[in-house]
Design a protein around this motif. Structure first.
Motif, short mmCIF file in Angstrom:
data_model
loop_
_atom_site.label_atom_id
_atom_site.label_comp_id
_atom_site.label_asym_id
_atom_site.label_seq_id
_atom_site.Cartn_x
_atom_site.Cartn_y
_atom_site.Cartn_z
N LEU A 209 0.77 -1.22 -0.09
CA LEU A 209 0.13 -0.08 -0.05
C LEU A 209 0.84 1.34 0.05
CD1 LEU A 209 -2.75 1.39 0.19
CD2 LEU A 209 -2.11 1.31 2.90
N ALA A 210 0.38 2.24 -0.92
CA ALA A 210 1.21 3.51 -0.84
C ALA A 210 0.22 4.52 -0.50
CB ALA A 210 2.08 3.88 -2.12
N TYR A 211 0.67 5.60 0.19
CA TYR A 211 -0.12 7.07 0.31
C TYR A 211 0.13 8.01 -0.45
CZ TYR A 211 -1.87 4.67 4.87
OH TYR A 211 -2.33 3.76 5.47
N LEU A 212 -0.56 8.45 -1.45
CA LEU A 212 0.00 9.59 -2.43
C LEU A 212 -1.10 10.78 -1.96
CD1 LEU A 212 0.14 7.12 -5.35
CD2 LEU A 212 1.96 7.81 -3.99
N GLN B 38 23.95 14.01 -11.91
CA GLN B 38 22.84 12.82 -12.25
C GLN B 38 21.63 12.78 -11.32
OE1 GLN B 38 24.78 8.94 -12.54
NE2 GLN B 38 23.46 8.03 -11.16
N ILE B 39 20.54 12.57 -12.18
CA ILE B 39 19.28 12.46 -11.31
C ILE B 39 19.15 11.17 -11.27
CG2 ILE B 39 16.87 13.04 -11.11
CD1 ILE B 39 17.62 15.50 -13.35
N THR B 40 18.79 10.43 -9.95
CA THR B 40 18.46 9.02 -9.91
C THR B 40 17.23 8.91 -9.20
OG1 THR B 40 20.83 8.78 -9.60
CG2 THR B 40 19.70 6.51 -9.01
N SER B 41 16.29 8.12 -9.69
CA SER B 41 15.12 8.00 -9.12
C SER B 41 14.97 6.51 -8.89
CB SER B 41 14.04 8.18 -10.01
OG SER B 41 13.88 9.46 -10.54
N ILE B 42 14.69 6.13 -7.43
CA ILE B 42 14.86 4.81 -7.07
C ILE B 42 13.56 4.50 -6.14
CG2 ILE B 42 17.19 4.56 -7.14
CD1 ILE B 42 17.47 5.00 -4.26
N SER B 43 13.18 3.23 -5.75
CA SER B 43 12.17 2.87 -4.96
C SER B 43 12.30 3.04 -3.42
CB SER B 43 11.57 1.61 -5.39
OG SER B 43 12.74 0.62 -4.97
N ASP B 44 11.32 2.88 -2.88
CA ASP B 44 11.37 2.84 -1.25
C ASP B 44 11.95 1.47 -0.87
OD1 ASP B 44 9.87 5.32 -0.37
OD2 ASP B 44 8.48 4.30 -1.65
N ASN B 45 13.25 1.62 -0.89
CA ASN B 45 14.04 0.01 -0.53
C ASN B 45 15.22 0.38 0.13
OD1 ASN B 45 16.02 -1.92 -1.53
ND2 ASN B 45 14.17 -3.08 -2.02
N THR B 46 15.34 -0.24 1.29
CA THR B 46 16.59 -0.03 2.05
C THR B 46 17.84 -0.03 1.42
OG1 THR B 46 15.17 -0.33 3.87
CG2 THR B 46 17.62 0.06 4.24
N LYS B 73 4.19 3.70 6.89
CA LYS B 73 4.92 2.33 6.62
C LYS B 73 5.97 2.49 5.65
CE LYS B 73 2.86 -0.72 9.72
NZ LYS B 73 1.41 -0.57 9.89
N ASP B 74 5.43 2.90 4.32
CA ASP B 74 6.18 2.65 3.22
C ASP B 74 7.38 3.89 3.04
OD1 ASP B 74 4.14 4.54 2.98
OD2 ASP B 74 3.99 4.31 0.77
N ASP B 75 7.40 4.84 3.92
CA ASP B 75 8.29 5.98 3.65
C ASP B 75 9.57 5.33 4.81
OD1 ASP B 75 6.94 7.80 2.52
OD2 ASP B 75 5.63 7.79 4.03
#
Lengths: 413, 413
Positions: A209-212, B38-46, B73-75
């Motif tokens: 789940l993601a909150y946007l 550089q611009i790097t876009s990544i996921s919420d992954n430690t 929690k996803d942050d």
């Protein structure tokens, strides 16, 4: 299957253009079950391009590269790919024919610079670019796929849709990603999280789940992964249903439907017409309503009463009440909503009056003090909010609050 | 001085939002002589966040991180930064006070989730976020600067403008990049390029020109580079002056001033008041005018006449003319402009009537047929345009055409 996107071009790093290609690619790849691992934006610099290719190759299965394929000196992608694959440029007859015909059809001579667009690395499979002069290039090495495409959005999209996406879909394994978007309004992110905490906690491990959050509310996005698509769709639907039963009054739509469109559908469904009387929103509320196609079926018009004499003369607001309570008051905003409804002969009237800032505040009514009101034949309902960020944000937030007030009143929630 | 931008969030990789933050950051950093590497876009992954931090740290002096700071929690950004810097979260009293007051001002209880927003890594310097609950964080390690900020654009921008950019400017070296923005309206990109071709050809090698077209006109950007700032500023000013002498009637502002603000200044300067009568723009024209602070000094109000009965009853448009010429006609739009001016007692009236689409077109008046009109005490001027892209683009283009018509009439150009 994982993908990396590399966008090449100084104009992105200088912020002179916003990279919309990557979002489009992310959406299209997700549809065929390929997840984007990373988006990397770099400049037209040989060493940097080589290093990035080396880095991402160990992490992803597919590397999509956009940009740097123009005919001018600052475009280095093709030459760099030759270096990377340790090969050289050779003339591709098919690409030369295409670029020659493209120029002939435009009644122009082929220049030497354009002829060079048909020189491609010897190890690539050319990918036709029917909308432009720079062909796409498909490389495979050590089980990894590299695709280089122009950065021009409509050329890139056509190359992806015609060739690259179908080819990738054939090769991707059957891991599916399914999204569900649930649009909520009226609860801040943390309050919403509290309300649905138990449900969130109980989500199966393959669903995230993601909150946007945005000014109009919080979009919730469920992302599910599974190898069998059919089960996943059912599993997702079941979770959405559970969620709907938890916060029915706050969900205004499923999917990518903005609040103004959800309200428009509701008005159409009920056969109601609407008019706005706006002070602080200055037309933004009407603009949102009329941004939806066929809104003329329910939106009749507005009186924007910025100056008090317009509130009195056009909207018939009581001059005494204006003097006694001020323009930003329950009395005035209620009269605005009720009177515009009668004036324009609609079922519903909605009104706004507030201090959008940055100036105009007083100790009793600081910037951010805002009233919105709803009126129909039976009743008038006014609501006070306080929201003080920046002028435009205050205006937008007021607009969404007013839209939601109308939605709540129609639905009786 | 080099900067890296890291944006964290699945929603960017899935293409559910377009990353506009990075372009804004690139623009602002360039102004103070810092180039984005550089611009790097990544996921919420430690793991991915940690690896990216490691990678870019060896390449850049400043690492700007956006996203992943929400209360849910996803942050993961804050916890990951703790791991990266080998530290732990501690309660920051200043941040707790800010978030408590923010909630109090909205009349709401502070939840435990929100309280946790004040927990920050022990080694960071908190950066105030007056518009939101998640503070920014400033880290320094081994001569490198790391700044973590929320991904919400207006919060991030405010943090950058108030704190981060001024601090970085202090520390950046003296290689200067100077930009000049010249705002033009009324000439398409290629016609504009033809008109200024000789001047562009003669630009010195350290000054580059970019054409940035938008719906409201073409923004020209001159980018100059030099080691001595003072000379560069003079050199740039001289080029802007030359350009102004070439196309004086098409330049409405220097710098990042939108057309509605330039017109607002003009109205204020002349002491004129204005009202709008809108059909197809549905409030967007008034919204643009009122998006400017203190617009209440010249903007009085509007009648949005979507339905014909509003055109007749509120604006006094002749029912016969409506029947004979139709709502989208010179006759009707001229009456709308002239009548709203009298009705709201202003110096200027401006009106729009057109077919914004996607439906509503006829063979004689296809979608995209639009009339705009200007009226003052002396005269009424109507102008027909044809613009057919998408509904919202048609509405916006009509708005800018109307704003420019008013500007031209006031200036007599």
């Amino acid at each position: 299957m994982l993908a990396d996107i590399i966008t090449i071009g100084d104009e992105i790093l200088y912020g002179q253009i916003v990279d919309t290609n990557s979002a489009w690619l992310g959406t299209e790849l997700a549809k065929i079950g390929i997840k984007v691992r990373q988006i990397t934006s770099i400049s037209d610099n040989t060493e940097h391009i080589l290093k990035t290719l080396d880095d991402v190759k160990t992490q992803s299965d597919v590397i999509l590269i956009t940009g740097g394929l123009g005919p001018t000196k600052d475009d280095l992608t093709k030459h760099t790919l030759c270096k990377y694959f340790n090969t050289q440029l050779i003339l591709d007859a098919g690409s030369l024919q295409h670029v020659t015909e493209l120029f002939r059809s435009r009644g122009r001579e082929l220049t030497e610079l354009n002829r060079q667009q048909a020189l491609l690395p010897a190890n690539c499979k050319p990918v036709p670019n029917i909308l432009g002069t720079a062909p796409g290039m498909w490389f495979e090495e050590e089980g990894k796929i590299f695709v280089s495409m122009p950065g021009v959005p409509f050329e890139m999209k056509r190359i992806m849709l015609d060739t690259v996406l179908p080819e990738l879909q054939k090769r991707s394994n059957k891991t599916q990603i399914v999204h569900r978007v649930i649009q909520t309004v009226g609860l801040g992110e943390s309050f919403l999280a509290d309300r649905i905490a138990d449900w969130e906690e109980a989500l199966p491990p393959n669903i995230k789940l993601a909150y946007l959050p945005s000014l109009s509310g919080v979009r919730l996005r469920l992302t599910g992964r599974a190898t069998s698509a059919t089960n996943l769709e059912e599993q997702m639907d079941a979770q959405v249903q559970k969620l709907q039963s938890l916060i029915p009054e706050h969900i205004f739509a499923l999917g990518e439907v903005p609040l103004e469109e959800a309200l428009g559908r509701l008005l159409k469904e009920k056969g109601f017409t609407i008019a706005t009387a706006e002070s602080c929103t200055g037309g933004h509320l009407a603009h949102k309503l009329t941004s939806i196609a066929c809104s003329s079926e329910y939106f009749m018009g507005s009186v924007l009463a910025y100056h008090n004499h317009v509130k009195i003369n056009q909207l018939g607001v009581s001059a005494d009440d204006l003097a006694q309570y001020g323009a930003v008051s329950e009395e005035v905003v209620s009269q605005m909503a009720a009177n515009v409804r009668k004036l324009l002969n609609t079922d519903i009237g909605v009104a706004t009056s507030g201090i959008a800032g940055p100036s105009g505040g007083t100790p009793e009514k600081p910037v951010g003090t805002i009233w919105v009101a709803y009126a129909d034949a039976e009743k008038t309902v006014a609501k006070k909010i306080f929201y003080n960020k920046e002028r435009l944000l205050n205006i937008e937030y007021t607009t969404y609050t007013a839209l939601n007030l109308v939605r709540q009143q129609i639905m009786g929630v």
